[in-house]
Each structure stands twice: as structure tokens, then as C-alpha cells.
Design an enzyme around this catalytic site. Sequence first.
Site, PDB file in Angstrom:
ATOM      1  N   ASP A   1      -9.804   1.770   3.119  1.00 54.65           N
ATOM      2  CA  ASP A   1      -9.903   1.129   4.710  1.00 54.65           C
ATOM      3  C   ASP A   1     -10.430   1.660   5.623  1.00 54.65           C
ATOM      4  O   ASP A   1     -11.189   1.011   6.617  1.00 54.65           O
ATOM      5  CB  ASP A   1      -8.286   0.713   4.960  1.00 54.65           C
ATOM      6  CG  ASP A   1      -7.856  -0.587   3.758  1.00 54.65           C
ATOM      7  OD1 ASP A   1      -8.820  -1.188   3.357  1.00 54.65           O
ATOM      8  OD2 ASP A   1      -6.470  -0.550   3.789  1.00 54.65           O
TER       9      ASP A   1
ATOM     10  N   LYS B   1       0.794  -1.110  -0.027  1.00 59.41           N
ATOM     11  CA  LYS B   1      -0.008   0.122   0.070  1.00 59.41           C
ATOM     12  C   LYS B   1       0.936   1.197   0.035  1.00 59.41           C
ATOM     13  O   LYS B   1       0.316   2.229  -0.698  1.00 59.41           O
ATOM     14  CB  LYS B   1      -1.039   0.024   1.341  1.00 59.41           C
ATOM     15  CG  LYS B   1      -2.092  -0.985   1.062  1.00 59.41           C
ATOM     16  CD  LYS B   1      -2.939  -1.174   2.195  1.00 59.41           C
ATOM     17  CE  LYS B   1      -3.937  -2.171   1.993  1.00 59.41           C
ATOM     18  NZ  LYS B   1      -4.831  -2.479   3.099  1.00 59.41           N
TER      19      LYS B   1
HETATM   20  P1  NDP Z   1       2.053  -4.467   6.198  1.00 57.80           P
HETATM   21  O1  NDP Z   1       3.041  -5.681   5.702  1.00 57.80           O
HETATM   22  O2  NDP Z   1       2.193  -2.893   5.531  1.00 57.80           O
HETATM   23  O3  NDP Z   1       2.367  -4.356   7.797  1.00 57.80           O
HETATM   24  C1  NDP Z   1       2.405  -5.468   8.508  1.00 57.80           C
HETATM   25  C2  NDP Z   1       2.340  -5.170   9.943  1.00 57.80           C
HETATM   26  O4  NDP Z   1       2.021  -6.409  10.882  1.00 57.80           O
HETATM   27  C3  NDP Z   1       3.611  -4.502  10.577  1.00 57.80           C
HETATM   28  O5  NDP Z   1       3.118  -3.647  11.741  1.00 57.80           O
HETATM   29  C4  NDP Z   1       4.466  -5.532  11.045  1.00 57.80           C
HETATM   30  O6  NDP Z   1       5.338  -5.253  12.283  1.00 57.80           O
HETATM   31  C5  NDP Z   1       3.404  -6.396  11.659  1.00 57.80           C
HETATM   32  N1  NDP Z   1       3.662  -7.804  11.900  1.00 57.80           N
HETATM   33  C6  NDP Z   1       3.705  -8.713  10.896  1.00 57.80           C
HETATM   34  N2  NDP Z   1       3.942 -10.170  11.348  1.00 57.80           N
HETATM   35  C7  NDP Z   1       3.872  -9.752  12.831  1.00 57.80           C
HETATM   36  C8  NDP Z   1       4.064 -10.717  14.236  1.00 57.80           C
HETATM   37  N3  NDP Z   1       4.397 -11.900  13.617  1.00 57.80           N
HETATM   38  N4  NDP Z   1       3.840 -10.183  15.073  1.00 57.80           N
HETATM   39  C9  NDP Z   1       3.709  -8.562  15.478  1.00 57.80           C
HETATM   40  N5  NDP Z   1       3.417  -7.922  14.227  1.00 57.80           N
HETATM   41  C10 NDP Z   1       3.755  -8.409  13.246  1.00 57.80           C
HETATM   42  O7  NDP Z   1       0.605  -5.035   6.051  1.00 57.80           O
HETATM   43  P2  NDP Z   1      -0.767  -4.383   5.994  1.00 57.80           P
HETATM   44  O8  NDP Z   1      -0.429  -3.151   7.114  1.00 57.80           O
HETATM   45  O9  NDP Z   1      -1.040  -3.716   4.642  1.00 57.80           O
HETATM   46  O10 NDP Z   1      -1.680  -5.352   6.431  1.00 57.80           O
HETATM   47  C11 NDP Z   1      -2.027  -5.715   7.686  1.00 57.80           C
HETATM   48  C12 NDP Z   1      -2.991  -6.919   7.991  1.00 57.80           C
HETATM   49  O11 NDP Z   1      -4.203  -6.287   7.891  1.00 57.80           O
HETATM   50  C13 NDP Z   1      -2.824  -8.007   6.801  1.00 57.80           C
HETATM   51  O12 NDP Z   1      -3.214  -9.159   7.466  1.00 57.80           O
HETATM   52  C14 NDP Z   1      -4.052  -7.557   5.885  1.00 57.80           C
HETATM   53  O13 NDP Z   1      -4.615  -8.723   5.473  1.00 57.80           O
HETATM   54  C15 NDP Z   1      -5.170  -6.834   7.071  1.00 57.80           C
HETATM   55  N6  NDP Z   1      -6.275  -6.006   6.284  1.00 57.80           N
HETATM   56  C16 NDP Z   1      -7.412  -6.253   6.305  1.00 57.80           C
HETATM   57  C17 NDP Z   1      -8.533  -5.467   5.507  1.00 57.80           C
HETATM   58  C18 NDP Z   1      -9.796  -5.766   5.682  1.00 57.80           C
HETATM   59  O14 NDP Z   1     -10.558  -5.069   5.036  1.00 57.80           O
HETATM   60  N7  NDP Z   1     -10.055  -6.714   6.633  1.00 57.80           N
HETATM   61  C19 NDP Z   1      -7.798  -4.221   5.138  1.00 57.80           C
HETATM   62  C20 NDP Z   1      -6.430  -4.045   5.186  1.00 57.80           C
HETATM   63  C21 NDP Z   1      -5.519  -4.863   5.812  1.00 57.80           C
HETATM   64  P3  NDP Z   1       6.680  -4.474  11.779  1.00 57.80           P
HETATM   65  O15 NDP Z   1       6.540  -3.212  11.591  1.00 57.80           O
HETATM   66  O16 NDP Z   1       7.456  -4.791  13.140  1.00 57.80           O
HETATM   67  O17 NDP Z   1       7.296  -5.633  10.615  1.00 57.80           O
END
Ligand code: NDP
Length: 273
Positions: free
Chosen positions: A105, A69
Site C-alpha cells: 500500500d 490487514k
Molecule cells: P480498517 O477497517 O482497518 O480501518 C478503518 C478506519 O476508518 C479506522 O481508522 C476507522 O476509525 C475509520 N472510520 C471508519 N468509518 C469512519 C467514519 N464514518 N468516520 C470516521 N472514521 C471512520 O480499514 P483499512 O484501514 O484497511 O481501509 C481504510 C480505507 O482505505 C478503505 O476504504 C479502503 O478501501 C481504503 N484503501 C484503499 C487503498 C487503495 O489502494 N486505494 C488501499 C488500502 C485501503 P475507528 O478506528 O475510529 O473505527
Amino acid sequence: MSAAPDRYAVVGNPVSHSKSPLIHRLFAAQSGRNIAYEALPASATGFEKLVEEFFRGGGAGLNVTVPFKQRAWAMCQRLSANAARSRAVNTLYRQDGELCGANTDGIGLVRDIRDNHGIGIEGRRVLLLGAGGAIRGVLPALEEQAPACLSICNRSAERAARLCKDFAGSVSAASVQELRGRQFDLIVNGTSSGLQGELPAVDERWLAKGCCCYDMVYGEAATPFQRWARESGAATALDGLGMLVEQAAESFRIWLGVTAETAAVIRRLRERG
Ligand code: NDP
């Protein structure tokens, strides 16, 4: 001969689990539109090329999901107010030769929590877990709801600090340790940890009486965060299916000017499991 359908798609990695193709096909059927909507996986280095080729080939609109994104935002020549503020784009289209980006979103999350589930956000203490594109995307819409506070807790403190800088004044970042003794009325898990079957760092003492826990992730069974919320005594533990349908409806409205019937689509997806 009938005209070829306009082409739409969702781009992400992983993306094969996405319900967006089905949701948009259901919206199209409701409104009698002839569209094609597919899921397109992009490699870590191939995102920008895929987007350019999709629109060069006559594609009408793209949704963008994890983890692209912020890269989609960087590609746009024109941005909606929400997308500009959040620096994250989940809806792309072309207008007057320019690549345009919007973020639906936040509207999706607010409509699901407030309108579908009747849970107010105004004046509530809100904690957001994560600092990626999804959390960035929902912040402008949450700010508009005037919560009592918006706190961020993320695995990487540096990413959370960057996000706070972009939302200076309305959002504060804290570690799990720094949140000791704090309580919240709404806790939103916006990490992608659930996609790996994991739970982000959480503390059951964060749950105020009547607390709503909301996981942006969705699946056939309860997510690890939902299970944790239930076991910890949350009043409500919701998954992100409603948000998914609501944000898709807003993208559909931007692309086609049609307001979709979301309740029927949410019901249909729940029934299918
Ligand atoms: P990004 O890859 O941009 O960000 C991922 C985030 O998750 C970061 O903050 C990362 O932390 C954190 N993270 C990943 N793995 C872990 C873990 N094992 N433990 C703790 N923190 C973790 O992804 P997005 O922000 O685009 O998406 C996040 C989630 O939201 C996805 O699962 C997506 O499917 C869901 N989503 C759902 C929507 C809906 O309509 N229902 C809409 C948008 C998103 P760090 O910075 O430390 O790496």
C-alpha cells in the site's frame, strides 16, 4: 490441453466493489500470463479459515483488504520489512511451506502521489486521517520520504495512540481540537468513511496554500472527502484509484516477477468510469 491458470484473489468485507480482479486481469493480459483472479468476501469470523483453505486448495496469492490487514499480518510466518513495521499485510503468498506477507500500500500511495502526480512528499507537513490497516500500511513508505511531520487524526483516539506507539518517534496523534491552528501540505484520508458515503471529521483551516488532499477511497463519482477538499480550496483533490493500481502492480511483481504498465491500466479504469 492448456494448464489450469494460477489462482489469485482479493479477500475483504465489503469486497464486491473491488476493481482488483479487473486490474490483475489487465496486468496478466499485458504480460501474456494465464491467471484467474476473483473477489472473495469473508465473514467477520471466517477470514483465517478462508485464507487457509485458499492456499491448501493450491491458490497462488491473495490480496487482503478492509478490515482484515492486521489479522493477515498475525497469520504470517514470514514478513517483508514494510509489513513487519506496519503490522498490516495486503499481499499473501506461500514460500517453502510458509505463509509470507508483504505490504504494497505504501509503495502504491507514494508512486501515485510523487510519480504519477508529481507532488513531492519530502519536507512536507503530512496529516493522515484514520488509524486502521491502510494507514499502518502506508506509514513505512511515507517515513522513507522524509516529510517534515507525520500527524494522525482518528475517530477513536485509543487506536491512534496504539499506532503512535508502534511508530514511536516519527508519528504523532492529535484530535481535531488539538489540530486547531495547524496547517498541512498533504492530507490523506485513510478512513473507510467514504465507503458509507460519509466524511470523517475535518477542518478546512488545515489546508496550507497549495495543499494536496488525497482520498484512498475511489469511486465513479468524486468521494465525499474529494468534494470537501475542492469546496475548501485544496489545490489538488485526488482519489485512490492510482494508488490501487500501483499497489496491485507491486503485488503482481512480488507474485510473478513481472513489472506491470500501470499508466495504461489507470487510463483504462478512468475511461470505464
Ligand atoms: P480498517 O477497517 O482497518 O480501518 C478503518 C478506519 O476508518 C479506522 O481508522 C476507522 O476509525 C475509520 N472510520 C471508519 N468509518 C469512519 C467514519 N464514518 N468516520 C470516521 N472514521 C471512520 O480499514 P483499512 O484501514 O484497511 O481501509 C481504510 C480505507 O482505505 C478503505 O476504504 C479502503 O478501501 C481504503 N484503501 C484503499 C487503498 C487503495 O489502494 N486505494 C488501499 C488500502 C485501503 P475507528 O478506528 O475510529 O473505527
